[in-house]
Design a protein around this motif. Structure first.
Motif, PDB file in Angstrom:
ATOM      1  N   UNK A 410      14.343  -3.902 -12.428  1.00  0.00           N
ATOM      2  CA  UNK A 410      15.813  -3.476 -12.421  1.00  0.00           C
ATOM      3  C   UNK A 410      16.190  -2.020 -12.000  1.00  0.00           C
ATOM      4  N   UNK A 411      15.079  -1.154 -12.251  1.00  0.00           N
ATOM      5  CA  UNK A 411      15.556   0.417 -11.797  1.00  0.00           C
ATOM      6  C   UNK A 411      14.876   0.792 -10.770  1.00  0.00           C
ATOM      7  N   UNK A 412      15.308   1.811 -10.173  1.00  0.00           N
ATOM      8  CA  UNK A 412      14.784   2.295  -9.010  1.00  0.00           C
ATOM      9  C   UNK A 412      13.924   3.401  -9.484  1.00  0.00           C
ATOM     10  N   UNK A 413      13.051   4.111  -8.434  1.00  0.00           N
ATOM     11  CA  UNK A 413      12.356   5.090  -8.794  1.00  0.00           C
ATOM     12  C   UNK A 413      10.856   5.029  -9.233  1.00  0.00           C
ATOM     13  N   UNK A 414      10.515   3.998  -9.474  1.00  0.00           N
ATOM     14  CA  UNK A 414       9.141   3.595  -9.929  1.00  0.00           C
ATOM     15  C   UNK A 414       8.065   4.163  -8.986  1.00  0.00           C
ATOM     16  N   UNK A 415       7.068   4.895  -9.438  1.00  0.00           N
ATOM     17  CA  UNK A 415       5.849   5.218  -8.712  1.00  0.00           C
ATOM     18  C   UNK A 415       4.680   4.338  -8.777  1.00  0.00           C
ATOM     19  N   UNK A 416       4.402   3.918  -7.676  1.00  0.00           N
ATOM     20  CA  UNK A 416       3.335   3.165  -7.405  1.00  0.00           C
ATOM     21  C   UNK A 416       1.922   3.749  -6.832  1.00  0.00           C
ATOM     22  N   UNK A 417       0.940   3.260  -7.471  1.00  0.00           N
ATOM     23  CA  UNK A 417      -0.232   3.823  -6.776  1.00  0.00           C
ATOM     24  C   UNK A 417      -1.285   2.629  -6.721  1.00  0.00           C
ATOM     25  N   UNK A 418      -1.987   2.573  -5.520  1.00  0.00           N
ATOM     26  CA  UNK A 418      -2.965   1.535  -5.382  1.00  0.00           C
ATOM     27  C   UNK A 418      -3.969   1.840  -4.255  1.00  0.00           C
ATOM     28  N   UNK A 419      -5.184   1.623  -4.447  1.00  0.00           N
ATOM     29  CA  UNK A 419      -6.463   2.186  -3.656  1.00  0.00           C
ATOM     30  C   UNK A 419      -6.231   1.714  -2.282  1.00  0.00           C
ATOM     31  N   UNK A 420      -6.861   2.593  -1.555  1.00  0.00           N
ATOM     32  CA  UNK A 420      -6.885   2.348  -0.181  1.00  0.00           C
ATOM     33  C   UNK A 420      -7.923   1.424   0.254  1.00  0.00           C
ATOM     34  N   UNK A 421      -8.113   0.588   1.497  1.00  0.00           N
ATOM     35  CA  UNK A 421      -8.911  -0.310   1.875  1.00  0.00           C
ATOM     36  C   UNK A 421      -9.166  -0.226   3.449  1.00  0.00           C
ATOM     37  N   UNK A 422     -10.128  -0.841   3.964  1.00  0.00           N
ATOM     38  CA  UNK A 422     -10.314  -1.051   5.189  1.00  0.00           C
ATOM     39  C   UNK A 422      -9.253  -1.618   6.272  1.00  0.00           C
ATOM     40  N   UNK A 423      -8.768  -1.078   7.029  1.00  0.00           N
ATOM     41  CA  UNK A 423      -7.601  -1.573   7.967  1.00  0.00           C
ATOM     42  C   UNK A 423      -6.286  -1.577   7.122  1.00  0.00           C
ATOM     43  N   UNK A 424      -6.167  -0.733   6.405  1.00  0.00           N
ATOM     44  CA  UNK A 424      -4.937  -0.404   5.537  1.00  0.00           C
ATOM     45  C   UNK A 424      -3.843   0.218   6.320  1.00  0.00           C
ATOM     46  N   UNK A 425      -3.980   0.194   7.612  1.00  0.00           N
ATOM     47  CA  UNK A 425      -3.093   0.898   8.560  1.00  0.00           C
ATOM     48  C   UNK A 425      -1.658   0.111   8.653  1.00  0.00           C
ATOM     49  N   UNK A 426      -1.931  -1.356   8.203  1.00  0.00           N
ATOM     50  CA  UNK A 426      -0.695  -2.340   7.931  1.00  0.00           C
ATOM     51  C   UNK A 426       0.450  -1.794   7.219  1.00  0.00           C
ATOM     52  N   UNK A 507       3.549  -7.330   2.725  1.00  0.00           N
ATOM     53  CA  UNK A 507       2.731  -6.506   1.938  1.00  0.00           C
ATOM     54  C   UNK A 507       2.924  -6.719   0.446  1.00  0.00           C
ATOM     55  N   UNK A 508       2.018  -7.920   0.131  1.00  0.00           N
ATOM     56  CA  UNK A 508       1.983  -8.575  -1.240  1.00  0.00           C
ATOM     57  C   UNK A 508       1.019  -7.753  -2.171  1.00  0.00           C
ATOM     58  N   UNK A 509       1.438  -7.289  -3.130  1.00  0.00           N
ATOM     59  CA  UNK A 509       0.524  -6.815  -4.172  1.00  0.00           C
ATOM     60  C   UNK A 509      -0.010  -7.864  -5.049  1.00  0.00           C
ATOM     61  N   UNK A 510      -1.389  -7.689  -5.698  1.00  0.00           N
ATOM     62  CA  UNK A 510      -2.060  -8.375  -6.333  1.00  0.00           C
ATOM     63  C   UNK A 510      -1.572  -8.277  -7.514  1.00  0.00           C
ATOM     64  N   UNK A 511      -2.415  -9.388  -8.721  1.00  0.00           N
ATOM     65  CA  UNK A 511      -1.850  -9.375 -10.034  1.00  0.00           C
ATOM     66  C   UNK A 511      -1.433  -7.926 -10.383  1.00  0.00           C
ATOM     67  N   UNK A 512       0.107  -7.822 -10.874  1.00  0.00           N
ATOM     68  CA  UNK A 512       0.805  -6.621 -10.864  1.00  0.00           C
ATOM     69  C   UNK A 512      -0.010  -5.683 -12.344  1.00  0.00           C
ATOM     70  N   UNK A 513      -0.166  -6.406 -13.178  1.00  0.00           N
ATOM     71  CA  UNK A 513      -0.887  -5.806 -14.318  1.00  0.00           C
ATOM     72  C   UNK A 513      -1.982  -5.019 -14.225  1.00  0.00           C
ATOM     73  N   UNK A 514      -2.468  -4.966 -12.791  1.00  0.00           N
ATOM     74  CA  UNK A 514      -3.670  -4.247 -12.742  1.00  0.00           C
ATOM     75  C   UNK A 514      -3.075  -2.748 -11.846  1.00  0.00           C
ATOM     76  N   UNK A 515      -2.159  -2.863 -11.576  1.00  0.00           N
ATOM     77  CA  UNK A 515      -1.611  -1.476 -11.003  1.00  0.00           C
ATOM     78  C   UNK A 515      -1.033  -0.347 -12.071  1.00  0.00           C
ATOM     79  N   UNK A 516      -0.885   0.883 -11.661  1.00  0.00           N
ATOM     80  CA  UNK A 516      -0.423   1.872 -12.595  1.00  0.00           C
ATOM     81  C   UNK A 516       0.911   2.251 -12.454  1.00  0.00           C
ATOM     82  N   UNK A 517       1.708   2.148 -13.219  1.00  0.00           N
ATOM     83  CA  UNK A 517       3.218   2.432 -12.925  1.00  0.00           C
ATOM     84  C   UNK A 517       3.681   3.653 -13.998  1.00  0.00           C
ATOM     85  N   UNK A 518       4.118   4.692 -13.341  1.00  0.00           N
ATOM     86  CA  UNK A 518       4.422   5.877 -13.994  1.00  0.00           C
ATOM     87  C   UNK A 518       6.295   6.024 -13.865  1.00  0.00           C
TER      88      UNK A 518
END
Length: 518
Positions: A410-426, A507-518
């Motif tokens: 519902x709210x904008x401004x979420x800070x999302x962090x996820x690790x890099x991987x090979x061929x992440x230029x997409x 670009x579909x994220x994995x199970x969202x519980x594993x991501x850090x949200x601040x």
């Protein structure tokens, strides 16, 4: 069987009356006006059912009246009629009319003791008791021949008439007769009371009682009078020096209450009952008006030009899930700085500004209310035949645990962090992230796909850092706990691509519980 009464007070003669439909008659009592008979009919026996599983022989109580005075109004003793009413048997009056010197009846009729006759009889008895007259055997009342059913001169058709009296099973008839006998005459104002309320604040106590704010009140000099057919009796009156009265205040009508945040237009609406003090109570025309349901109430005091709001979010109660979410919505709006209240009553509406109050736990839950409402709608679609209930304290703990995830929808401004991987230029070619989210609540598994626009993106050697814009719900669904979600997510991803008119990989994220949200 039969009986003949020559004239009103003549000699009784026992006659033979052959009933062709299988009845036996047992003489139970003789008085000067006729005979009472207990009729027994041979039952219809089934050859396919053992005898011990078939119904007992039905019995009927019959009062026989006879006369030579054709056309004259027949009367019956009130005591005899009450006997027919009180008997736990189907009861009726059989009337035999004899012509001039005839030895056999020239006309036979049956008057069933139905609910109308029971009502009239018990009312007459009550009236005589109120007059102090206990000698009911000395009083006679007319037999209502307008309710009579004709038989053959020799009694043909009696079996069919008695079957019609029953109208079904014997036990159902007896239960219905008992219920009618015990309740008729108590329909309107059957119990009246008079009492005094001690103390200088008696009027305020009465007002509080009718407004539903309290259910008990201490009274003195209580008199309770029970009336039947509107007739009081001295032995049906009780006196109490002091007592506690319990009163469930009736609501006058239904109303709707709407709360709205005046800054961004977020609102919620829910029903409430309207309580008023009746005008016959002292000061009732100036008393407050109260609108209330199980968790919210508004009191309007026009004399004092004051309005008050009470919001009860105490956690020990168990409520259905929809009401629990409405309470979160209410708390979230009350926690905002500018809000207003609208009360709709029929075609009228009252609008009131709401002053700042205590935020309670809801200030931090303002962002979660929209997602909770979507969850309830999806769970309702999943469990249409049931209304999930939830303990409020557990619900509050659940919200606090998943607060950040719920706010993502519902709210904008979420800070999302996820690790890099090979061929992440997409990632560089993407302007939107698709975040699937799965949560369990009230025995259901809720899954939603959220579009998160990419406002800014940065990376270092280890991870991506993205600031999201205003999120949008693509689709959601509720299933049983443990259900697979891949099919739903695949469909929702394709729906998102069609809505955004793109054919590029998503670009579909994995199970969202594993991501850090601040």
């Amino acid at each position: 069987m039969g009986a003949r009464d020559v004239g009103a007070m003549g000699e009784n003669h026992f006659l033979s009356w052959c009933e062709p439909e299988g009845f036996k008659a047992q003489k139970s009592m003789v008085d000067r006006l006729g005979w009472d008979f207990l009729l027994e009919r041979e039952p219809v026996r089934s050859v396919d059912t053992p005898l011990d599983r078939q119904n007992d022989l039905p019995k009927f109580l019959i009062q026989v009246k006879s006369t030579d005075r054709v056309g004259e109004q027949l009367r019956i003793k009130l005591s005899a009629l009450k006997h027919l009413v009180d008997a736990d048997l189907p009861a009726a009056i059989v009337i035999l009319e004899f012509g001039d010197g005839a030895r056999l009846p020239t006309r036979c009729m049956v008057v069933a003791v139905d609910s109308t006759i029971m009502y009239r009889t018990l009312r007459s008895v009550r009236r005589e008791e109120a007059r102090g007259n206990r000698k009911l055997h000395k009083l006679t009342v007319p037999i209502p021949l307008d309710r009579a059913i004709e038989l053959g001169n020799a009694g043909e058709g009696l079996s069919n008439v008695l079957d019609g009296m029953l109208g079904g099973s014997f036990s159902h008839y007896i239960n219905t007769k008992n219920q009618e006998r015990q309740t008729c005459g108590f329909e309107h104002g059957s119990v009246t009371g008079r009492f005094l309320i001690p103390g200088e604040d008696a009027r305020e106590k009465i007002h509080s009682l009718f407004l539903g704010k309290r259910r008990e009140i201490d009274v003195v000099e209580l008199t309770v009078e029970r009336r039947r057919f509107g007739i009081p009796l001295a032995n049906d009156t009780d006196f109490f020096r002091s007592a506690v009265l319990e009163f469930e205040a009736p609501s006058l009508m239904s109303a709707s209450i709407e709360l709205e945040d005046m800054d961004d237009g977020v609102w919620t609406k829910f029903p409430a009952a309207m309580y008023v003090v009746p005008p016959f109570v002292e000061g009732g025309d100036r008393a407050p008006i109260r609108f209330a349901n199980s968790f919210f109430e508004i009191s309007l005091d026009f004399e004092q030009e004051w309005a008050g709001i009470v919001f009860d979010y105490e956690g020990s109660r168990s409520v259905d899930l929809g009401e629990a979410v409405t309470m979160i919505e209410v708390g979230a709006i009350l926690a905002r700085p500018k809000k207003r209240v609208k009360i709709e009553i029929g075609g009228a509406m009252v609008e009131l500004p709401a002053a700042d109050g205590e935020e309670g736990p809801f200030r931090n839950w303002i962002p979660v209310a929209p997602m909770l409402r979507r969850m309830v709608a999806a769970i309702d679609r999943h469990a249409r035949s049931s209304k999930p209930r939830i303990l409020l304290s557990e619900f509050y703990d659940w919200i606090e645990k998943h607060r950040e995830l719920l706010a993502l929808g519902s709210i904008p401004g979420a800070n999302l962090f996820f690790p890099r991987w090979d061929e992440d230029g997409v990632v560089d070619a993407q302007d939107t992230l698709l975040a699937p989210l799965t949560l369990e609540l009230a025995g259901a598994q809720y899954t939603v796909l959220i579009e998160v626009p990419i406002e800014t993106m940065s990376r270092d050697t280890r991870e991506f850092s993205i600031v999201g814009g205003q999120p949008r719900i693509v689709d959601d669904i509720a299933r049983s706990p443990g259900s697979k979600t891949e099919d739903f997510i695949d469909r929702a991803v394709e729906l998102s691509k069609r809505n955004r008119k793109t054919t590029s990989p998503a670009l579909v994220l994995a199970a969202f519980e594993n991501w850090a949200i601040e």
